[in-house]
Design an enzyme around this catalytic site. Structure first.
Site, PDB file in Angstrom:
ATOM      1  N   CYS A  10       0.957  -1.146   0.300  1.00  0.00           N
ATOM      2  CA  CYS A  10       0.013   0.280  -0.290  1.00  0.00           C
ATOM      3  C   CYS A  10       1.040   1.173   0.698  1.00  0.00           C
ATOM      4  O   CYS A  10       0.481   1.952  -0.368  1.00  0.00           O
ATOM      5  CB  CYS A  10      -0.892   0.181   1.178  1.00  0.00           C
ATOM      6  SG  CYS A  10      -2.166  -0.727   0.914  1.00  0.00           S
TER       7      CYS A  10
HETATM    8  N1  CO8 Z   1     -20.248  -9.398   6.786  1.00  0.00           N
HETATM    9  C1  CO8 Z   1     -21.161 -10.332   7.600  1.00  0.00           C
HETATM   10  N2  CO8 Z   1     -20.317  -9.262   8.697  1.00  0.00           N
HETATM   11  C2  CO8 Z   1     -18.649  -9.557   9.147  1.00  0.00           C
HETATM   12  C3  CO8 Z   1     -18.468  -9.499   8.067  1.00  0.00           C
HETATM   13  C4  CO8 Z   1     -18.906  -9.595   6.885  1.00  0.00           C
HETATM   14  N3  CO8 Z   1     -18.346  -9.561   5.298  1.00  0.00           N
HETATM   15  N4  CO8 Z   1     -17.319  -9.986   8.086  1.00  0.00           N
HETATM   16  C5  CO8 Z   1     -16.416 -10.131   9.348  1.00  0.00           C
HETATM   17  N5  CO8 Z   1     -17.369  -9.828   9.905  1.00  0.00           N
HETATM   18  C6  CO8 Z   1     -18.098  -9.916  11.513  1.00  0.00           C
HETATM   19  C7  CO8 Z   1     -16.946 -10.783  11.944  1.00  0.00           C
HETATM   20  O1  CO8 Z   1     -17.193 -12.473  11.868  1.00  0.00           O
HETATM   21  C8  CO8 Z   1     -17.042 -10.290  13.002  1.00  0.00           C
HETATM   22  O2  CO8 Z   1     -18.104 -10.646  14.436  1.00  0.00           O
HETATM   23  P1  CO8 Z   1     -17.837 -11.203  15.678  1.00  0.00           P
HETATM   24  O3  CO8 Z   1     -17.930 -10.168  16.333  1.00  0.00           O
HETATM   25  O4  CO8 Z   1     -19.072 -12.221  15.988  1.00  0.00           O
HETATM   26  O5  CO8 Z   1     -16.905 -12.244  15.962  1.00  0.00           O
HETATM   27  C9  CO8 Z   1     -17.207  -9.016  13.519  1.00  0.00           C
HETATM   28  O6  CO8 Z   1     -18.409  -8.631  11.425  1.00  0.00           O
HETATM   29  C10 CO8 Z   1     -16.551  -8.017  13.216  1.00  0.00           C
HETATM   30  O7  CO8 Z   1     -15.439  -8.472  12.637  1.00  0.00           O
HETATM   31  P2  CO8 Z   1     -14.203  -7.350  12.648  1.00  0.00           P
HETATM   32  O8  CO8 Z   1     -13.380  -7.227  14.267  1.00  0.00           O
HETATM   33  O9  CO8 Z   1     -12.975  -8.437  11.565  1.00  0.00           O
HETATM   34  O10 CO8 Z   1     -14.372  -6.166  11.956  1.00  0.00           O
HETATM   35  P3  CO8 Z   1     -13.647  -4.749  12.391  1.00  0.00           P
HETATM   36  O11 CO8 Z   1     -14.583  -3.719  12.553  1.00  0.00           O
HETATM   37  O12 CO8 Z   1     -12.054  -5.150  12.789  1.00  0.00           O
HETATM   38  O13 CO8 Z   1     -13.722  -4.588  10.476  1.00  0.00           O
HETATM   39  C11 CO8 Z   1     -11.988  -4.491   8.796  1.00  0.00           C
HETATM   40  C12 CO8 Z   1     -13.098  -5.204   9.492  1.00  0.00           C
HETATM   41  C13 CO8 Z   1     -12.704  -3.449   7.555  1.00  0.00           C
HETATM   42  C14 CO8 Z   1     -10.908  -4.848   7.743  1.00  0.00           C
HETATM   43  C15 CO8 Z   1     -10.851  -3.135   9.323  1.00  0.00           C
HETATM   44  O14 CO8 Z   1     -10.402  -4.416  10.655  1.00  0.00           O
HETATM   45  C16 CO8 Z   1     -10.036  -2.686   8.742  1.00  0.00           C
HETATM   46  O15 CO8 Z   1     -10.215  -1.762   7.510  1.00  0.00           O
HETATM   47  N6  CO8 Z   1      -9.414  -2.844   9.626  1.00  0.00           N
HETATM   48  C17 CO8 Z   1      -7.652  -2.277   8.537  1.00  0.00           C
HETATM   49  C18 CO8 Z   1      -7.481  -3.047   7.445  1.00  0.00           C
HETATM   50  C19 CO8 Z   1      -6.198  -2.116   6.947  1.00  0.00           C
HETATM   51  O16 CO8 Z   1      -6.039  -0.734   6.641  1.00  0.00           O
HETATM   52  N7  CO8 Z   1      -5.709  -3.173   5.996  1.00  0.00           N
HETATM   53  C20 CO8 Z   1      -4.013  -2.481   5.025  1.00  0.00           C
HETATM   54  C21 CO8 Z   1      -4.462  -3.367   3.805  1.00  0.00           C
HETATM   55  S1  CO8 Z   1      -4.202  -3.245   3.266  1.00  0.00           S
HETATM   56  C22 CO8 Z   1      -2.635  -3.031   2.478  1.00  0.00           C
HETATM   57  O17 CO8 Z   1      -1.177  -3.328   2.585  1.00  0.00           O
HETATM   58  C23 CO8 Z   1      -1.701  -3.632   0.719  1.00  0.00           C
HETATM   59  C24 CO8 Z   1      -1.703  -4.572   0.637  1.00  0.00           C
HETATM   60  C25 CO8 Z   1      -1.073  -5.302  -0.795  1.00  0.00           C
HETATM   61  C26 CO8 Z   1      -2.995  -4.843  -1.402  1.00  0.00           C
HETATM   62  C27 CO8 Z   1      -3.273  -6.275  -1.809  1.00  0.00           C
HETATM   63  C28 CO8 Z   1      -4.165  -6.452  -3.180  1.00  0.00           C
HETATM   64  C29 CO8 Z   1      -5.213  -7.738  -3.322  1.00  0.00           C
END
Ligand code: CO8
Length: 373
Positions: free
Chosen positions: A156
């Site tokens: 990223c």
């Molecule tokens: N629908 C419904 N519920 C869901 C879903 C879904 N799709 N997904 C997860 N849930 C549930 C989970 O199971 C969990 O349930 P429970 O509480 O019962 O366990 C609940 O929702 C909450 O889940 P999370 O804790 O995972 O949810 P978050 O509030 O943390 O949100 C995010 C998830 C959006 C992923 C968030 O954590 C986020 O944005 N984090 C930052 C990520 C980030 O910045 N990453 C950078 C990556 S990009 C990068 O570096 C480049 C890489 C190279 C590129 C690759 C290209 C392919």
């Protein structure tokens, strides 16, 4: 020290859009199909049933509403769930180069330059289509540039890391006009079958012209006041796809060969790193964070950007301070902060200062402080 400016940017937007509703519909069809096919194992407790996704979760957790992709039908086919691309012959422009060239043409037009004015091309992105020849050299050839080209990857943060290499090359005298290109076909390495991340990414390409201030002629120029890069190893965002997979006899379609992350940990750990990084860079330039009119931040998560800006300037984020493009484009990896800079800078006045900042896998964080001339 040689004054260096950003004299033009360009954006290539892929032809197809996938809304959250379309994505969730196909994902949930895949889940139903998987659970039906594995009903007996699920009943016996040897396979875990898959849970459905939801539009509400995606919008609330990330701020993403849709994404652009190069190909849509393969991604939305519940029996496939990744794009369907046609292999090209060695005589054809590769897909990554093609979208890079489209963005480059727009950036060059904005800077009032042609390919012949460019003497270095840096292709900097999250995943490269092939090992060699470098995509940058293919683009260099396609636009008629001189000098040299090379590929680099800092996930990223690839765009800001690439911008620093461009600025350094100009200051060192090895180039006068550098094109930094960020083609991101994230759909090829996104895991569309994993509900934790199936909504995160989108495809796009951006390009930035960086040149000596004394050769720049475009109406709008941004002087680079400073660049700052940092990395800190973490396995929380990882993809094990690579050229040794064949020799390892590992499954090229195994889960670890596409994007995976511990999203919560990334969120918690990267917010303070990014905020401290920007603050220390501005301090080194003698500037308070409140002196920055705009933060063009990496576009991974709306709440993440709100936290970073609040840590920096103590107020709630507004689109004027930190514009959002994530809702329309999703996370486009390295291109996100450049799309924000491309689309939301025209209203700033001469003398205004802003920060382009990206953060992500590595971990990595890169920032570029610019001032409108
Ligand atoms: N629908 C419904 N519920 C869901 C879903 C879904 N799709 N997904 C997860 N849930 C549930 C989970 O199971 C969990 O349930 P429970 O509480 O019962 O366990 C609940 O929702 C909450 O889940 P999370 O804790 O995972 O949810 P978050 O509030 O943390 O949100 C995010 C998830 C959006 C992923 C968030 O954590 C986020 O944005 N984090 C930052 C990520 C980030 O910045 N990453 C950078 C990556 S990009 C990068 O570096 C480049 C890489 C190279 C590129 C690759 C290209 C392919």
């Amino acid at each position: 020290m040689t004054a260096v400016v950003i004299s033009g940017t360009g954006l290539y937007q892929p032809p197809f859009t996938i809304t959250n509703a379309e994505l969730v519909e196909s994902f949930n069809a895949y889940v139903d199909q998987f659970n039906a096919e594995h009903a007996a194992e699920i009943e016996a407790g040897t396979v875990t049933a898959l849970a459905p996704s939801s539009v509400e979760f995606i919008e609330k957790a990330s701020g993403i509403k849709q994404r652009y992709v190069m190909e849509k039908s393969g991604i939305l086919d519940p029996k496939r769930m990744y794009p369907r691309f046609q292999e090209r012959s060695d005589d054809q422009l590769s897909m990554l180069a093609e979208i890079g060239v489209e963005a480059a043409k727009k950036a060059l037009a904005a800077a009032g330059k042609t390919g012949a004015d460019v003497d270095a091309v840096i292709c900097s992105c999250s995943n490269l289509q092939r090992a060699y020849p470098a995509i940058a050299i293919e683009i260099q050839n396609a636009i008629g540039a001189k000098g040299f080209g090379y590929d680099m990857n800092v996930a990223c943060s690839a765009a800001t890391f690439g911008l620093e290499q461009a600025v350094n090359a100009i200051r060192a005298g090895s180039a006068k006009c550098v094109l930094v290109i960020n083609p991101e076909i994230t759909s090829g390495h996104q895991e569309w079958k994993d509900r934790d991340c199936h909504f995160i990414f989108g495809d796009v390409a951006t390009a930035t012209v960086v040149e000596r201030a004394d050769t720049a002629t475009s109406a709008e120029q941004w002087e680079v006041l400073g660049t700052k890069l940092a990395t800190q190893f973490s396995n929380n965002i990882r993809n094990n796809f690579g050229y040794l997979n064949r020799s390892e006899d590992s499954d090229p379609k195994a889960r670890d060969k596409t994007f995976r992350q511990e999203g919560r940990k990334v969120f918690k750990e990267v917010v303070p790193i990014a905020a401290a990084h920007i603050e220390s860079q501005l301090a080194a330039l003698g500037l308070e964070p409140t002196a920055a009119r705009r933060f063009w931040l990496h576009q991974a998560n709306l709440a993440m950007n709100q936290f970073i800006v609040r840590k920096l300037i103590g107020t709630d984020v507004t689109p004027e301070i930190a514009p959002l493009i994530l809702d329309e484009f999703a996370n486009t990896s390295s291109a996100g902060s450049i799309i924000a800079f491309h689309k939301y800078r025209a209203d700033l006045a001469k003398g205004d200062v802003g920060v382009i900042c990206s953060f992500g896998a590595g971990y990595s964080v890169g920032s570029v402080v610019v001032r409108k001339r």
